[in-house]
Design an enzyme around this catalytic site. Structure first.
Site, mmCIF file in Angstrom:
data_model
loop_
_atom_site.group_PDB
_atom_site.id
_atom_site.type_symbol
_atom_site.label_atom_id
_atom_site.label_comp_id
_atom_site.label_asym_id
_atom_site.label_seq_id
_atom_site.Cartn_x
_atom_site.Cartn_y
_atom_site.Cartn_z
ATOM 1 N N GLU A 135 -6.969 5.012 -27.928
ATOM 2 C CA GLU A 135 -7.135 4.600 -26.685
ATOM 3 C C GLU A 135 -6.130 4.904 -25.621
ATOM 4 O O GLU A 135 -5.110 5.836 -26.089
ATOM 5 C CB GLU A 135 -6.690 2.860 -26.887
ATOM 6 N N LYS A 137 -2.931 5.361 -23.036
ATOM 7 C CA LYS A 137 -1.863 4.885 -22.651
ATOM 8 C C LYS A 137 -1.522 4.353 -21.272
ATOM 9 O O LYS A 137 -1.565 5.379 -20.409
ATOM 10 C CB LYS A 137 -0.769 5.921 -22.769
ATOM 11 N N ASP A 139 -0.225 3.222 -17.750
ATOM 12 C CA ASP A 139 1.107 3.674 -17.193
ATOM 13 C C ASP A 139 1.303 2.494 -16.345
ATOM 14 O O ASP A 139 1.143 2.576 -15.033
ATOM 15 C CB ASP A 139 0.812 5.015 -16.445
ATOM 16 N N TYR A 248 -3.343 -4.879 -25.720
ATOM 17 C CA TYR A 248 -3.552 -3.674 -26.979
ATOM 18 C C TYR A 248 -2.994 -4.093 -28.121
ATOM 19 O O TYR A 248 -3.254 -2.904 -29.082
ATOM 20 C CB TYR A 248 -3.351 -2.455 -26.292
ATOM 21 N N LYS A 344 1.028 12.486 -24.949
ATOM 22 C CA LYS A 344 1.310 12.604 -23.331
ATOM 23 C C LYS A 344 0.443 13.691 -22.811
ATOM 24 O O LYS A 344 0.693 14.912 -23.411
ATOM 25 C CB LYS A 344 2.911 12.780 -23.213
ATOM 26 N N CYS A 438 17.450 10.334 19.110
ATOM 27 C CA CYS A 438 16.207 10.663 18.626
ATOM 28 C C CYS A 438 15.707 12.116 18.724
ATOM 29 O O CYS A 438 16.247 12.857 19.712
ATOM 30 C CB CYS A 438 15.113 9.930 19.910
ATOM 31 N N CYS A 441 13.313 12.923 22.036
ATOM 32 C CA CYS A 441 13.536 12.559 23.481
ATOM 33 C C CYS A 441 15.275 12.362 23.607
ATOM 34 O O CYS A 441 15.849 12.452 24.775
ATOM 35 C CB CYS A 441 12.871 11.401 24.153
ATOM 36 N N CYS A 456 13.536 4.667 17.844
ATOM 37 C CA CYS A 456 13.738 5.249 19.016
ATOM 38 C C CYS A 456 12.878 4.192 19.990
ATOM 39 O O CYS A 456 11.657 4.042 19.894
ATOM 40 C CB CYS A 456 13.047 6.631 19.410
ATOM 41 N N CYS A 461 8.756 8.202 25.054
ATOM 42 C CA CYS A 461 9.168 9.398 24.105
ATOM 43 C C CYS A 461 7.860 9.854 24.033
ATOM 44 O O CYS A 461 6.887 9.592 23.515
ATOM 45 C CB CYS A 461 9.923 8.817 22.797
#
Ligand code: IVH
Length: 699
Positions: A135, A137, A139, A248, A344, A438, A441, A456, A461
């Protein structure tokens, strides 16, 4: 879980319950039926992904149940669908010892590893050929659930494997986890089951989009999002994130005296079937039972090939000896069971060098650090630029220029840097200096105390102006195809386009003379610009790029006025009275409409032919009344009140109880009284007749 006969019965029951109204309400004698119906539709929606009722119909029945339980609190049961609803904040998550330690799995990375493992299993079991169950895996974040006498007692995180945290209130927010299940039908009194909590890719991307709209850093990947969500103290917020769970593994159970062990409990695939039949989402359809390791390897490869097409992330497959007696006989090492192994998939991680950090200025002035790394291929895509979101990320993860960094890219998810590999440092790495001004500018950057992002504040700007124009034309905003980022930047440099209204005054005579612009692309661009003038008001509002105003708030604001500049007359209180608008959003809307430059820009846009008037409600696919609120007053010439109200709901609209700024339409009949008087004072409330209402419904 539900036979065709049961399905038919529950469907009929649904219809009869939906017909009930104020005159013939659902009675307390029908409360269990109502719950069965709600559970049935939750199963159709969250487990089978095949709903049989509209969301509004489900909501209507759910509200009836809430009402009944409010009237008769003695009727409330622990597993009533209403009991998922959050009740304030969780103080802390007490320790939750597992009934059986939660072990992890041994990993394998190639076919040889799997063949070696199969050889060991066959030797220990003294058998030539073993039956395996294979089945995905998943994540996500692992959880364990305990059901006692059919009721969900406790949900816990994995923790250190021996004890986790009690997160029951959050687990109850996961709609695919039943609050009760008939384990007693299998003679089970107490059971501990394991599984994985996930957020699917779609919901993850949606949630991140929402975070970005709120100027918050997006979450790195669905796994972290699921794990992080399980630990949020506000379970209402957990509910909004749409977590899912796959169960599971049965790790422990007790059998009631005199009950013989069900066949299901003798194999792993049988356990998956039992869980599925009890209404859990188990990998029943995803699993395959196979004899011998070669078929197992083939199935693993098959799944790896379709990994990107799945709605959720998986990082491999799990292979389990199917027979439970054989599992017990094989036992475990100190770390993992001998009867299972994880296969894996190829890593979607790679290492690279962090060369530089550049700073991007967003449309609202936010400064985003972007890591420039040596280009590296991960899962078929070359990555060289990765957002670091904000200064805190740089400090918390302790990045330095010259670091070797671990980069991850999962499926459709944006790549991110997991961490620097500090053990590989040579001493030549340099500290990352976050700028104080910034980069475009030169204005000094500022950061409010409660925010993570430097900004900023110079709205002129250049970087912000450019980003505002790009946002204005984007697909979900005014959708001006053919203008695109690259052209906008080019036109800006050439001074053909300096601000948003400039889009409608582009000097096509000059553009025509430039290379790369054929007559056809110019005509297409002109018609896209022309077409954008009649975009509905809510799109224009979103396109303006007001801080914290996403598409949903754009709609709310559009419904609140007849003419966009009228928003300048709204006080902070008026704004906050609108649906889902809190002080933060209200503040930025207020600021926008009290800025002279912005009001001038709106005037200019209007003079260029854009639509600032609200041309009536936007019609959406869910129903002609979607997103609108209604209230009826007085006697309607033809409709009964209950009929009219049902029409609102079945066409996607919402009913409200009183006249306030949240109301969009007051439908008035004969002898309308104080509600009408109050509505006349609120410019945002539209007063309509029954005939006009019917026209809206049928449009
Ligand atoms: S079985 C005692 N099955 O992978 C065996 N685990 O390191 C219990 N996982 O901690 C685990 N999908 O969180 C099993 N189909 C699956 C799984 C799965 C994901 C996770 C689980 C476990 C980790 C193994």
């Amino acid at each position: 879980m539900y036979s065709p006969d049961q399905t038919k019965k529950l469907q009929q029951l649904t219809e009869s319950l939906l017909k009930k109204d104020e005159k013939h309400p659902i009675t307390s004698g029908e409360v269990e039926q109502l719950r069965d119906v709600l559970r049935f539709h939750e199963h159709r929606y969250y487990i089978l992904n095949d709903p049989l009722v509209a969301d509004q119909e489900y909501d209507k029945l759910f509200k009836s149940l809430e009402k009944l339980e409010q009237l008769h609190p003695n009727l409330i049961t622990a597993d009533s669908p209403t009991q998922r609803v959050s009740k304030g904040l969780t103080k802390d998550f007490p320790p939750a010892p597992h009934l059986v330690p939660m072990l992890s799995l041994e990993n394998s990375y190639n076919e040889e590893d799997l063949r070696d493992w199969d050889r060991r299993v066959r030797e220990l079991a003294k058998l030539d050929n073993i039956e395996y169950c294979v089945e995905p895996k998943f994540d996500g974040a692992s959880i364990s659930l305990i059901y006692d006498n059919d009721l969900l007692q406790r949900g816990a995180t994995r923790g250190n494997g021996v004890a986790g945290d009690d997160i029951t209130t959050n687990i109850k927010q996961i709609r695919s986890v039943p609050l009760s299940a008939k384990f007693s039908d299998y003679g089970i009194q107490q059971i501990e089951i394991r599984g994985e909590v996930l957020i699917n890719k779609d919901n993850f991307n949606k949630y991140n989009k929402h975070l970005v709209e709120q100027n918050l850093p997006p979450l790195a990947n669905p796994r972290n999002a699921a794990a992080g969500t399980l630990r949020i103290k506000d379970s209402g917020e957990v509910g909004k994130r749409n977590l899912e769970a796959f169960l599971y593994h049965v790790s422990y159970y007790t059998i009631t005296p005199k009950h013989t062990l069900s066949d299901e409990l003798q194999t792993h695939s049988g356990c998956l079937k039992m869980l599925w039949d009890l209404g859990f989402r188990s990998p029943m359809k995803e699993k395959k039972v196979l004899k011998g390791i070669e078929g197992v390897i083939e199935y693993c490869r098959e799944y790896e090939a379709k990994r990107d097409d799945l709605p959720y992330e998986i990082d491999g497959m799990v292979i389990k000896v199917n027979n439970i007696d054989m599992q017990d006989q094989l036992g475990m090492t100190t770390h993992h069971p001998r009867w299972a192994i994880a296969f894996k998939f190829k890593a979607r991680q790679a290492t690279s060098k962090l060369r530089n950090v550049e700073y991007q200025v967003g449309r609202t002035g936010s400064i985003t650090p972007v890591a420039k790394i040596d280009p590296v291929a991960i899962g078929g895509v070359t990555v060289s630029s990765i957002s670091l979101h904000n200064e805190d990320v740089i400090r918390e993860k302790d990045f330095m220029l010259g670091d070797t960094v671990l980069v991850e890219r999962a499926g459709d998810v944006i790549p991110y840097i997991v961490k620097p590999l500090t053990e590989l440092r040579t001493g030549s790495e340099k500290k990352i200096e976050f700028p104080t001004n910034c980069p475009v500018c030169g204005d000094p950057l500022v950061k409010p105390v409660d925010e993570a992002v430097w900004r900023c504040n110079n709205i002129n700007c250049e970087a912000q102006v450019l980003e505002r124009i790009i946002h204005f034309t984007s697909k979900d905003a005014m959708d001006i195809r053919g203008l695109g980022d690259a052209n906008i930047r080019k036109f800006y440099e050439l001074k053909f386009l300096r601000d948003v209204p400039g889009i409608y005054e582009l000097p096509f005579d000059q553009i025509r003379t430039r290379e790369g612009f054929g007559e056809k692309s110019i005509t297409n661009l002109q018609s896209a610009i022309e077409a954008s003038k009649s975009q509905p008001l809510h799109r224009l509002i979103y396109a303006l790029g007001i801080r914290h105003v996403g598409e949903t708030t754009g709609k709310t604001l559009a419904h609140a006025v007849k003419y966009l500049p009228d928003l300048a007359n709204f006080s902070m209180e008026d704004l906050q009275a609108l649906e889902d608008i809190g002080p933060k959003v209200a503040g930025s809307v207020y600021q926008f409409f009290h800025n002279w430059d912005n009001l001038e820009m709106l005037k200019k846009l209007e003079s260029l032919g854009l639509q600032l008037k609200n041309e009536g409600p936007e019609l959406t696919a869910e129903g002609n009344l979607s997103g609108l609120t209604f209230l009826f007053t007085g006697t309607m010439p033809t409709l009964k009140r209950s009929e009219a109200e049902a029409m609102v709901e079945s066409n996607g609209g919402k009913l409200v109880g009183s006249v306030s700024a949240k109301l969009n339409y007051l439908v008035v009949g004969e002898d309308a009284g104080s509600k009408l008087e109050k509505a006349k004072k609120l410019p945002s409330v539209k007063i309509i007749t029954e005939a006009e209402f019917l026209q809206m419904v049928n449009r």
